[in-house]
Each structure stands twice: as C-alpha cells, then as structure tokens.
Design an enzyme around this catalytic site. Structure first.
Site, PDB file in Angstrom:
ATOM      1  N   SER A 177       1.005  -1.012   0.063  1.00 24.50           N
ATOM      2  CA  SER A 177      -0.210  -0.075   0.062  1.00 24.50           C
ATOM      3  C   SER A 177       0.903   1.345  -0.085  1.00 24.50           C
ATOM      4  CB  SER A 177      -1.085  -0.193   1.236  1.00 24.50           C
ATOM      5  OG  SER A 177      -0.404  -0.518   2.374  1.00 24.50           O
ATOM      6  N   HIS A 205      -5.677  -2.741  -2.872  1.00 25.59           N
ATOM      7  CA  HIS A 205      -5.371  -1.977  -3.683  1.00 25.59           C
ATOM      8  C   HIS A 205      -5.360  -2.586  -5.397  1.00 25.59           C
ATOM      9  CE1 HIS A 205      -4.225   1.123  -0.855  1.00 25.59           C
ATOM     10  NE2 HIS A 205      -3.718   0.074  -0.350  1.00 25.59           N
ATOM     11  N   LYS A 236     -11.581   1.265  -1.537  1.00 30.71           N
ATOM     12  CA  LYS A 236     -10.543   1.970  -2.517  1.00 30.71           C
ATOM     13  C   LYS A 236     -11.174   1.887  -3.999  1.00 30.71           C
ATOM     14  CE  LYS A 236      -7.505   1.431   1.064  1.00 30.71           C
ATOM     15  NZ  LYS A 236      -6.597   0.266   1.939  1.00 30.71           N
TER      16      LYS A 236
HETATM   17  C1  PLP Z   1      -6.388   0.198   3.287  1.00 36.67           C
HETATM   18  C2  PLP Z   1      -6.014  -1.250   3.623  1.00 36.67           C
HETATM   19  C3  PLP Z   1      -6.724  -2.063   4.697  1.00 36.67           C
HETATM   20  C4  PLP Z   1      -7.807  -1.600   5.490  1.00 36.67           C
HETATM   21  O1  PLP Z   1      -8.972  -1.537   4.640  1.00 36.67           O
HETATM   22  P1  PLP Z   1     -10.105  -0.515   5.178  1.00 36.67           P
HETATM   23  O2  PLP Z   1     -11.407  -0.856   4.289  1.00 36.67           O
HETATM   24  O3  PLP Z   1      -9.772   0.849   4.884  1.00 36.67           O
HETATM   25  O4  PLP Z   1     -10.137  -0.737   6.735  1.00 36.67           O
HETATM   26  C5  PLP Z   1      -6.171  -3.320   4.704  1.00 36.67           C
HETATM   27  N1  PLP Z   1      -5.121  -3.762   4.054  1.00 36.67           N
HETATM   28  C6  PLP Z   1      -4.520  -3.082   3.123  1.00 36.67           C
HETATM   29  C7  PLP Z   1      -3.262  -3.562   2.374  1.00 36.67           C
HETATM   30  C8  PLP Z   1      -4.934  -1.691   2.891  1.00 36.67           C
HETATM   31  O5  PLP Z   1      -4.282  -0.939   2.237  1.00 36.67           O
END
Ligand code: PLP
Length: 390
Positions: A177, A205, A236
């Site tokens: 990320s 992602h 996302k």
């Molecule tokens: C953003 C993210 C999460 C958390 O997800 P949310 O729905 O924002 O709680 C988990 N793993 C990775 C790799 C992320 O980038």
C-alpha cells in the site's frame, strides 16, 4: 492530562505529529480543501467511483427500500437481503464458492487471521504488510515471522527451518500500500504448495483495478486458484466501503463461526451494500475496463514523467506511486509546498513506513486528466529541486 500533552509534544518535535484535513464535496479528482480547489493526488478512489452516478443511485434506492441501518450483527438479526446479494455477486466475480462481507479491511484482517491460526501455528508475513495484518497476527497468538520484503529465498529458508506443530499461513499484500509494488504471487503459490501452507492475499489496492477483468492481483499473476484466502476491500477501487473475503465454502463457514470482528459488530448498512454491489457490476463491465485503461494510462504518464525529472518511485508498478524523500521533515515540507501550489499529496512517515524511508505517496485516479497530471509533475519537479530531492 499533562502527560498526554507531553507525549504529543514529543511527536511534534520528531516531526511525526498528525492531524486531519477536511475535504468539502465528494472525493473527486479535484476537491475543496480549506475552501480552495486542489488536485487530489492521495485518494484510493482509483476508478473515481466514489461519486459515480450508478453507485449513488443504488445507495439512494436501497436507503428508501431498506432504511439506513442493519440494526445488529449478522448472526443476530442483521443479515439483510443485500448482504446475501453482495456476497453471491462477489463470489461470482472472484470465481470462488463463497464470499463473506466485513465492515472494513481492518476488521477483516483482524477477524480472519485469528480465526485461521492460533497457538502452535506460524504466520509468515512480508515485512511491509499492512498494519491490519500485523494487528490480526498479534491477536491470533500464533508465532509471527516476518520475511524481508518480497524475498522469496529468505521465505523459503524460514519455511524450511521453522518447526510447526499446526498450520502455516503465508500472508501478503497483493499490492503493497505504501510502495505500489506487487507481491511475487507465482513464487508464493509455489512455496505454499511445497510447504503445505495456506496462502492469504490482501488485495485492498488490487480489487477492481488489476487484472484484465479487475479481479485483482491474483488474476494479474494468473494464480487465482492458488490463493486460499482472497481478501479485498470495497472502500478503495470500488469507491464504496467495507471488505470481503472470497474462498471455499468451508473457509467462509469457519469465518462466520469464528471471526470476532464479524460476530461482534453491527453489519454494514443497506446504502453501502447497494453501492458496493453496483460497483462490482460496474468494474465487471466494459465501462470498468475503460476506467482501468484510463487509470493505467494516467499512471504511466505520471510515473514516466517523474522518472524523467529524476525522482525515485521506489519500484512502483501500479497506480500507487511513491516519491522517495528519506527524513520526515523534508517530506512534510515537500507536501506543504505542493499544497500551496494546489496539489494535495500526503507525506508518509513512521510508523506507517520504516524510519528513513519517508515519502510522498501519490495515487492516480482514472478521472484525472492528462493536463492536470502534467501540471502536477511540473509542480513536483519545482518543489523537489528546491528541496534538493532531485
Ligand atoms: C486500506 C487497507 C486495509 C484496510 O482496509 P479498510 O477498509 O480501509 O479498513 C487493509 N489492507 C491494506 C493492504 C490496505 O491498504
């Protein structure tokens, strides 16, 4: 209370103090920040779906029909038709027997990992995995072994040299990320087979964004069948909120029975579920393919231009494009200068990334225009030269 103030002062002195910025209007390519329009280069709304008419319409209709709350945990009275419909759609999209929705990616990882492993089991985790994986691993009480980032020979040595009474779980981000590089899923799948481990991929992602049909990093790498636990998020690329895990029926039933963040939490509300459902339909359509192509074009333009300007993008292979700086203070100054020019890019510091590897984390959207990105690169070049970063 003085103690708390002291602690905050230490963070300030270290350049690690954080505060939030309020965005007016939707999470679009351009947003209103402190009353001023700026180009948003740090949102994970990669395909621009967060204010897409199809998602908004679906959410509004669902609210009118089902109200605004699910009222309870799924196992109590909070499973609604839309939960089921979304899970059926996600399983079909991912090509698995079954799927389960969680309230967030953080809740998913802290629920899934302790449900799968505990005392006597061993977790093998990439050093740069997301904090929610780390927290899930800590909650599980399994032995937690970190391997150097993407280092498959180190992982092989650790797998070979670690006595394991119970299960082995290999877990990785599909797309890292903060670095925007891809996990070596083909090699991970081979190691998982060789050592009889479970393989879990967090595709926060990659979901909707990567692979010919948007199914994510496992599709891109051609190892969909090999990933036992396919976790991804809907806040996302899918422009909504929440997370899912896709896999075998047995996996899903086990999680329903054991994942505490699933069992002990009020489930996602109808509007969010309907928006997610519309998002999956959209990314799984020709319109979704168009958005992915546009995102890939924007990413290539932006990253190539940064390289030409002499920046280090840290091995980025996706729409997440970091710019390496090093220390915290110049990173935040870089971010401030860009904001003054109308470009909103977040500086990333410890504990999100290791000390000495502070960076600007730029994220591209399908809805950015070429001229917006060209102007951004010009401003980044100017600020970067002024600060001696390039
Ligand atoms: C953003 C993210 C999460 C958390 O997800 P949310 O729905 O924002 O709680 C988990 N793993 C990775 C790799 C992320 O980038």
């Amino acid at each position: 209370m003085n103690e708390l103030r002291e602690e905050l002062n230490v963070l300030r002195q270290q350049g690690l103090f954080r505060s939030m910025r309020v965005i007016g209007g939707p999470q679009a390519g351009r947003v209103i920040l402190d009353g001023r329009e700026v180009l948003l280069l740090c949102s994970n709304n990669y395909l621009g779906l967060a204010d897409h008419p199809a998602l908004k319409e679906a959410a509004i209709r669902a609210v009118e029909r089902y109200g605004v709350s699910s009222g309870a945990s799924r196992l109590v009275s909070g499973t609604m038709e839309l939960h089921e419909a979304l899970e059926v759609r996600l399983a079909a999209f991912k090509g698995t027997e079954s799927a389960l929705v969680f309230n967030s990616g953080y809740a998913a990882n802290t629920g899934i990992i302790p449900a799968l492993v505990g005392k006597g089991d061993v977790i093998f985790s990439d050093r740069l995995n997301h904090a929610s994986i780390v927290d899930g691993a800590l909650l599980s009480r399994a032995k937690y072994i970190r391997y150097p980032h993407k280092d498959m020979s180190a992982l092989r040595r650790l797998l070979a040299s670690t006595d394991v009474a119970g299960r082995r779980l290999i877990v990785t981000d599909g797309v890292f990320s903060m670095d925007g590089d891809l996990a070596p899923l083909t090699e991970l799948a081979a190691l998982k087979r060789e050592y009889g481990a479970l393989l879990m991929v967090d595709d926060a992602h990659g979901t909707g964004v990567l692979g010919p049909t948007g199914r994510g990093s496992a599709e891109l790498c051609g190892v969909v069948e090999e990933v036992d636990v396919q976790m991804g998020t809907m806040g996302k690329g899918l422009g909504s909120c929440g997370a899912y895990v896709a896999g075998s029926r047995n996996l899903i039933e086990l999680l329903v029975n054991k994942a505490r963040s699933f069992i002990f939490s009020t489930s996602l509300p109808p509007g969010v579920l309907a928006a997610s459902l519309a998002a999956v339909d959209l990314v799984d359509s020709p319109a979704g393919a168009d958005l992915r192509r546009q995102l890939a074009r924007n990413t290539a333009l932006f990253r190539d231009s940064l390289h030409d300007a002499g920046f280090n993008t840290m091995g980025s292979e996706t729409q997440i494009v970091p710019i390496f700086v090093g220390e915290a203070e110049p990173t935040m100054e870089f971010s401030r200068r860009l904001l003054a020019e109308g470009f909103f890019v977040q500086g990333i510091r410890p504990p999100t990334v290791p000390a000495g590897s502070c960076r600007l984390r730029c994220t591209l959207m399908a809805t950015h225009t070429e001229s917006q990105l060209e102007r951004a690169v010009t401003a980044i070049g100017k600020a970067g030269r002024a600060l001696g970063i390039t």
